[in-house]
Design a protein around this motif. Structure first.
Motif, mmCIF file in Angstrom:
data_model
loop_
_atom_site.group_PDB
_atom_site.id
_atom_site.type_symbol
_atom_site.label_atom_id
_atom_site.label_comp_id
_atom_site.label_asym_id
_atom_site.label_seq_id
_atom_site.Cartn_x
_atom_site.Cartn_y
_atom_site.Cartn_z
ATOM 1 N N THR A 1 106.532 24.140 81.233
ATOM 2 C CA THR A 1 107.879 23.740 81.634
ATOM 3 C C THR A 1 108.817 24.910 81.349
ATOM 4 N N HIS A 2 109.848 25.022 82.146
ATOM 5 C CA HIS A 2 110.768 26.137 82.021
ATOM 6 C C HIS A 2 111.961 25.760 81.146
ATOM 7 N N HIS A 3 112.878 26.678 80.994
ATOM 8 C CA HIS A 3 114.073 26.473 80.181
ATOM 9 C C HIS A 3 114.861 25.247 80.656
ATOM 10 N N HIS A 4 115.598 24.644 79.750
ATOM 11 C CA HIS A 4 116.464 23.518 80.070
ATOM 12 C C HIS A 4 117.454 23.917 81.169
ATOM 13 N N ASN A 5 117.688 23.042 82.114
ATOM 14 C CA ASN A 5 118.620 23.266 83.236
ATOM 15 C C ASN A 5 118.171 24.370 84.190
ATOM 16 N N THR A 6 116.866 24.617 84.292
ATOM 17 C CA THR A 6 116.355 25.593 85.240
ATOM 18 C C THR A 6 115.996 24.885 86.543
ATOM 19 N N THR A 7 116.372 25.489 87.658
ATOM 20 C CA THR A 7 116.006 24.971 88.968
ATOM 21 C C THR A 7 115.017 25.931 89.602
ATOM 22 N N GLU A 8 113.971 25.384 90.203
ATOM 23 C CA GLU A 8 112.951 26.191 90.871
ATOM 24 C C GLU A 8 113.101 25.984 92.375
ATOM 25 N N PHE A 9 113.156 27.093 93.118
ATOM 26 C CA PHE A 9 113.229 27.080 94.573
ATOM 27 C C PHE A 9 111.938 27.699 95.080
ATOM 28 N N VAL A 10 111.229 27.010 95.956
ATOM 29 C CA VAL A 10 109.940 27.483 96.440
ATOM 30 C C VAL A 10 109.953 27.491 97.967
ATOM 31 N N THR A 11 109.508 28.600 98.564
ATOM 32 C CA THR A 11 109.310 28.693 100.005
ATOM 33 C C THR A 11 107.874 29.119 100.259
ATOM 34 N N VAL A 12 107.198 28.404 101.153
ATOM 35 C CA VAL A 12 105.818 28.733 101.519
ATOM 36 C C VAL A 12 105.867 29.839 102.566
ATOM 37 N N MET A 13 105.314 30.984 102.233
ATOM 38 C CA MET A 13 105.286 32.110 103.172
ATOM 39 C C MET A 13 104.044 32.061 104.060
#
Length: 189
Positions: A128-140
């Protein structure tokens, strides 16, 4: 961390120096950081001296405990950043099922971008990442199943998703081809 042989010693030394600098800036002893991160004092000392090659999971624990982005441990000071696919720093996971290529980090450590490769019929379960982190993912390229807090989402080429990254999430490639993703981590305040 298991990086490419040509760059491994240089990167291990760079990570060690960055960790030591960050720890001292915060006036933490190795024991203090060990208690915060859950990484042993001996291992932290070995990382700082460049005597060990830490895992990506270990580096996530350390960066989370210091409230810094992961890439702050790899930071270098230059004005122009060029990232070529398959060149530079590559961090392969256990069994070479996945590879992370750091691409960019903005100067104030609020955002990081990675190129991520997931081998056929493989999965990746990140810390898990830092508190309040948002992950944006794009499939290339390819198709992938991303699970976020027990919900599953199927993404195809050029599809994108964003989600809170401080919860459980995973990447599953059920296909027979390598999946390539661009991942951005945006750290909250």
């Amino acid at each position: 961390m298991n990086i490419e042989p040509d760059d491994s010693k240089q990167v291990v030394l760079q990570v060690g120096a960055a960790l030591k600098k960050l720890r001292k800036e915060r006036q933490l002893s190795l024991e203090d950081l060990s208690e915060l991160s859950g990484v042993s004092r001996l291992t932290l000392g070995n990382i700082e001296r460049g005597e060990t090659n830490p895992t990506i999971g270990m580096l996530w624990k350390i960066s989370r405990s210091l409230s810094i982005p992961l890439m702050a441990l790899f930071s270098s000071e230059n004005g122009v950043n060029l990232s070529r696919a398959g060149k530079g720093l590559r961090i392969p996971g256990e069994g070479a099922k996945w590879v992370i290529e750091p691409i960019y980090q903005n100067g104030n450590h609020e955002m990081e971008m990675y190129r991520f490769y997931l081998q056929p019929n493989s999965s990746y379960y990140p810390e898990t990442h830092h508190h309040n982190t948002t992950e944006f993912v794009t499939v290339m390229s390819g198709s992938i199943s991303i699970q976020v807090n027990n919900e599953s989402y199927t993404l195809n080429q050029y599809d994108s998703i964003s989600f809170p990254a401080d919860g459980t999430h995973s990447y599953i490639n059920p296909t027979h081809e390598v999946v390539v993703l661009h991942i951005i981590l945006k750290y909250g305040q």
